[in-house]
Design a protein around this motif. Structure first.
Motif, mmCIF file in Angstrom:
data_model
loop_
_atom_site.group_PDB
_atom_site.id
_atom_site.type_symbol
_atom_site.label_atom_id
_atom_site.label_comp_id
_atom_site.label_asym_id
_atom_site.label_seq_id
_atom_site.Cartn_x
_atom_site.Cartn_y
_atom_site.Cartn_z
ATOM 1 N N LEU A 29 -9.924 5.149 0.590
ATOM 2 C CA LEU A 29 -9.273 4.839 1.859
ATOM 3 C C LEU A 29 -8.479 6.049 2.319
ATOM 4 C CD1 LEU A 29 -7.834 1.226 1.278
ATOM 5 C CD2 LEU A 29 -9.782 1.866 2.714
ATOM 6 N N VAL B 275 -1.523 3.385 2.559
ATOM 7 C CA VAL B 275 -2.905 3.030 2.865
ATOM 8 C C VAL B 275 -2.917 1.618 3.441
ATOM 9 C CG1 VAL B 275 -3.945 4.517 1.112
ATOM 10 C CG2 VAL B 275 -3.309 2.181 0.516
ATOM 11 N N ASN B 276 -3.847 1.370 4.342
ATOM 12 C CA ASN B 276 -4.023 0.034 4.921
ATOM 13 C C ASN B 276 -5.201 -0.623 4.229
ATOM 14 O OD1 ASN B 276 -1.922 0.310 6.895
ATOM 15 N ND2 ASN B 276 -3.293 1.653 8.057
ATOM 16 N N HIS B 277 -4.886 -1.535 3.348
ATOM 17 C CA HIS B 277 -5.910 -2.128 2.496
ATOM 18 C C HIS B 277 -6.363 -3.499 2.979
ATOM 19 C CE1 HIS B 277 -7.655 -3.964 -1.175
ATOM 20 N NE2 HIS B 277 -8.029 -2.728 -1.448
ATOM 21 N N GLY C 92 0.777 -1.232 0.000
ATOM 22 C CA GLY C 92 0.000 0.000 0.000
ATOM 23 C C GLY C 92 0.804 1.276 0.000
ATOM 24 N N ARG D 163 -13.269 2.550 -4.709
ATOM 25 C CA ARG D 163 -13.072 2.448 -3.264
ATOM 26 C C ARG D 163 -12.199 3.603 -2.778
ATOM 27 N NH1 ARG D 163 -10.356 -3.144 -2.508
ATOM 28 N NH2 ARG D 163 -9.447 -2.423 -4.487
ATOM 29 N N LEU E 299 -1.912 -5.116 -3.017
ATOM 30 C CA LEU E 299 -2.406 -4.236 -4.071
ATOM 31 C C LEU E 299 -1.530 -4.365 -5.311
ATOM 32 C CD1 LEU E 299 -3.072 -1.030 -1.939
ATOM 33 C CD2 LEU E 299 -4.800 -2.544 -2.920
#
Length: 283
Positions: free
Chosen positions: A123, A141-143, A98, A121, A147
């Motif tokens: 975030l 980002v914490n997905h 991320g 989406r 990714l």
């Protein structure tokens, strides 16, 4: 006299057979889709790794002392207050965990940063590190799952005239694609006081507009060769991108725990160079 006629007839028969054989319909495996160009292939490979970035910043705004007075702004009066304002930019994922690259000026002084993916989406993102002089920043980002990430190319061997692809969020139009060529290399950007602010830039005629900043400039193989950063507002088709090798050189520094603004980073990224591009970012 018959022998030459027979030979000529045999030659005509062979030519006819060759023509029929050459015009044999292609099988399904041999069909060529002329619409699926290298540009289409490159965009398909990278689309999900390109993101839109919305940064909420506090800006100064003068409040009218008169309700709904359309002429008050002609006068230097009224209270100045700081209000939130959203600015748009682009970015691209460089690591499946991320980590995202964008321009420093996209997130500079932002109170909150939101990343929107190709599937719409959204975030929240945190700023890991930034370099104002290089105009580069890394977000996280914490997905919850890996990714898709782009491949970093090599900008040391760019050819004037080679095709390029710009992907980004110009004026809020998500994941817009434009094409052009490398118009020139080693360009400089100067401010109004003629001070050099960025050097060794790629110049391109691919359409770049406000909102493209931070997005990738791709080569025909879908590898990132630049980070779109600026345009000439008084001209047409003159845009600039930071060479990807500048990013490659800065990745270890940007991810150094001594440089990051938040010290609870679970990993440190490094970039492994290979003799041939593309390269990858590892942890």
């Amino acid at each position: 006299m018959r022998t030459p006629i027979v030979a000529a007839g045999g030659l005509m028969l062979m030519l006819a057979f060759s023509t029929v054989h050459a015009q044999r319909p292609r099988t399904a495996d041999e069909e060529v889709n002329l619409r699926r160009t290298p540009i289409v292939e490159a965009v398909a490979r990278t689309r999900n790794a390109v993101v839109n970035i919305s940064a909420t910043k506090m800006v100064a705004k003068r409040i009218s002392p008169f309700d709904f007075d359309p002429f008050w702004h002609f006068f230097d009066s009224g209270q100045v207050v700081r209000v939130p304002s959203d600015s748009l930019g682009s970015g691209f994922i460089i690591h499946p965990d991320g980590y995202i690259v964008t321009n420093h000026h996209v997130i500079d002084r932002a109170r909150a940063v939101t990343v929107e993916f190709a599937d719409s989406r959204k975030l929240p993102a945190e700023l890991i590190s930034s370099d104002a002089e290089a105009d580069l920043a890394i977000l996280k980002v914490n997905h919850g799952q890996p990714l898709p990430a782009v491949e970093l190319g090599d900008s040391s061997d760019l050819m004037i005239g080679e095709p390029v692809i710009a992907v980004g969020d110009p004026l809020g139009y998500s994941h817009t694609v434009s094409t052009g060529i490398v118009s020139a290399i080693r360009r400089e950007l100067r401010d109004r006081n003629d001070k050099v602010i960025l050097t060794d830039l790629i110049q391109t005629d691919a359409a770049i507009n406000p909102g493209n900043s931070g997005g990738p400039l791709l080569n025909a193989y879908g590898q990132v060769i630049g980070i779109n950063t600026a345009i000439r507002g008084d001209a047409q088709n003159i845009g600039f991108a930071i060479q990807v090798n500048r990013l490659r050189d800065l990745i270890p520094e940007l991810m150094n725990p001594l440089q990051v603004r938040r010290l609870d980073i679970p990993i440190v990224l490094r970039e492994r160079r290979t003799l041939r591009p593309p390269c990858r970012v590892y942890c």
